[in-house]
Design a protein around this motif. Sequence first.
Motif, PDB file in Angstrom:
ATOM      1  N   LYS A 134       0.864  -1.186   0.000  1.00  0.00           N
ATOM      2  CA  LYS A 134       0.000   0.000   0.000  1.00  0.00           C
ATOM      3  C   LYS A 134       0.899   1.234   0.000  1.00  0.00           C
ATOM      4  O   LYS A 134       1.948   1.254   0.665  1.00  0.00           O
ATOM      5  N   ARG A 156      -3.833   2.662  -8.643  1.00  0.00           N
ATOM      6  CA  ARG A 156      -4.688   3.581  -7.913  1.00  0.00           C
ATOM      7  C   ARG A 156      -5.980   2.902  -7.447  1.00  0.00           C
ATOM      8  O   ARG A 156      -6.664   2.252  -8.226  1.00  0.00           O
ATOM      9  N   GLN A 157      -6.266   3.054  -6.160  1.00  0.00           N
ATOM     10  CA  GLN A 157      -7.489   2.522  -5.531  1.00  0.00           C
ATOM     11  C   GLN A 157      -7.711   1.049  -5.840  1.00  0.00           C
ATOM     12  O   GLN A 157      -8.854   0.599  -5.997  1.00  0.00           O
ATOM     13  N   SER A 158      -6.630   0.278  -5.896  1.00  0.00           N
ATOM     14  CA  SER A 158      -6.769  -1.141  -6.243  1.00  0.00           C
ATOM     15  C   SER A 158      -7.175  -2.018  -5.060  1.00  0.00           C
ATOM     16  O   SER A 158      -7.577  -3.159  -5.231  1.00  0.00           O
ATOM     17  N   ALA A 161     -12.535  -1.399  -0.535  1.00  0.00           N
ATOM     18  CA  ALA A 161     -12.835  -0.464   0.558  1.00  0.00           C
ATOM     19  C   ALA A 161     -12.676  -1.108   1.927  1.00  0.00           C
ATOM     20  O   ALA A 161     -13.036  -2.272   2.121  1.00  0.00           O
ATOM     21  N   VAL A 166     -13.113   3.366   2.492  1.00  0.00           N
ATOM     22  CA  VAL A 166     -11.995   4.009   1.789  1.00  0.00           C
ATOM     23  C   VAL A 166     -11.161   2.961   1.048  1.00  0.00           C
ATOM     24  O   VAL A 166     -10.732   1.958   1.634  1.00  0.00           O
ATOM     25  N   ARG A 167     -10.971   3.176  -0.240  1.00  0.00           N
ATOM     26  CA  ARG A 167     -10.098   2.307  -1.030  1.00  0.00           C
ATOM     27  C   ARG A 167      -8.665   2.829  -0.934  1.00  0.00           C
ATOM     28  O   ARG A 167      -8.459   4.012  -0.680  1.00  0.00           O
ATOM     29  N   ASP A 169      -4.499   2.972  -2.501  1.00  0.00           N
ATOM     30  CA  ASP A 169      -3.575   2.788  -3.630  1.00  0.00           C
ATOM     31  C   ASP A 169      -2.526   1.754  -3.247  1.00  0.00           C
ATOM     32  O   ASP A 169      -2.132   1.650  -2.083  1.00  0.00           O
TER      33      ASP A 169
END
Length: 183
Positions: A134, A156-158, A161, A166-167, A169
């Motif tokens: 992360k 990005r945002q992989s 949540a 919240v997701r 990166d």
Amino acid sequence: MFAIPLGDDAVLRPLEPWQAEEFAADLDRAREHIAPWVGPSFVATGVAGAREVLQRYADKQAKDDARIYGIWRDGVLVGGTLFVSVNAAAGVCEVGCWLEPAAEGRGLITRAVSHMIDWAVEVRGITRVEWVTKSANTRSRNVAKRLGMSLDGVLRQSVPADANGVRADQEVWSVLADEWRSR
Ligand SMILES: CC(C)(COP(=O)(O)OP(=O)(O)OC[C@H]1O[C@@H](n2cnc3c(N)ncnc32)[C@H](O)[C@@H]1OP(=O)(O)O)[C@@H](O)C(=O)NCCC(=O)NCCS
């Protein structure tokens, strides 16, 4: 039985299903610290759960895929390192790690992963060793940097949540065989 000295009274050894009790105790000590950063299926609860994790790695190792190693310091399991995946045919593997807070700050992971990369590159002919973390995981990013890895990119945002919706990166770092040999 087979142990690589890491200095600082620590050794790196295979971590196997019969050591589930030690692994469960290590996870209990590490849980809060590692839970934000590692996959939920790794942070098992209880001896049966810990044995399932280790059996998963044992089964994968038997197929020449993932592997797991423990780091014992003064005879106590304090963390470890993993081949999250090994694809020898493609020449690519991914490494990972965890530590109890009390074992941080001694260079144990950097030294342990260096041994793993040596093996991957020199023994298994791996061309590309990956490290996925992360983006917010500064200590993990620092290990990748200390190992001479390069940042390939950001996914990005992989990460799905979290409880707050919240997701996150993720970053992919890597070192290539030639870079490792000439570091
Ligand atoms: C990621 C994690 C394993 C890194 O642990 P770490 O102790 O920082 O890493 P190392 O064992 O390589 O030690 C490096 C630290 O020891 C210090 N050190 C002392 N002697 C050293 C030596 N001989 N060689 C290298 N570093 C040394 C370094 O300066 C560094 O400390 P600093 O960051 O405070 O400057 C740990 O923070 C952790 O378990 N985090 C939670 C789980 C996690 O994030 N897993 C990875 C998911 S991608």
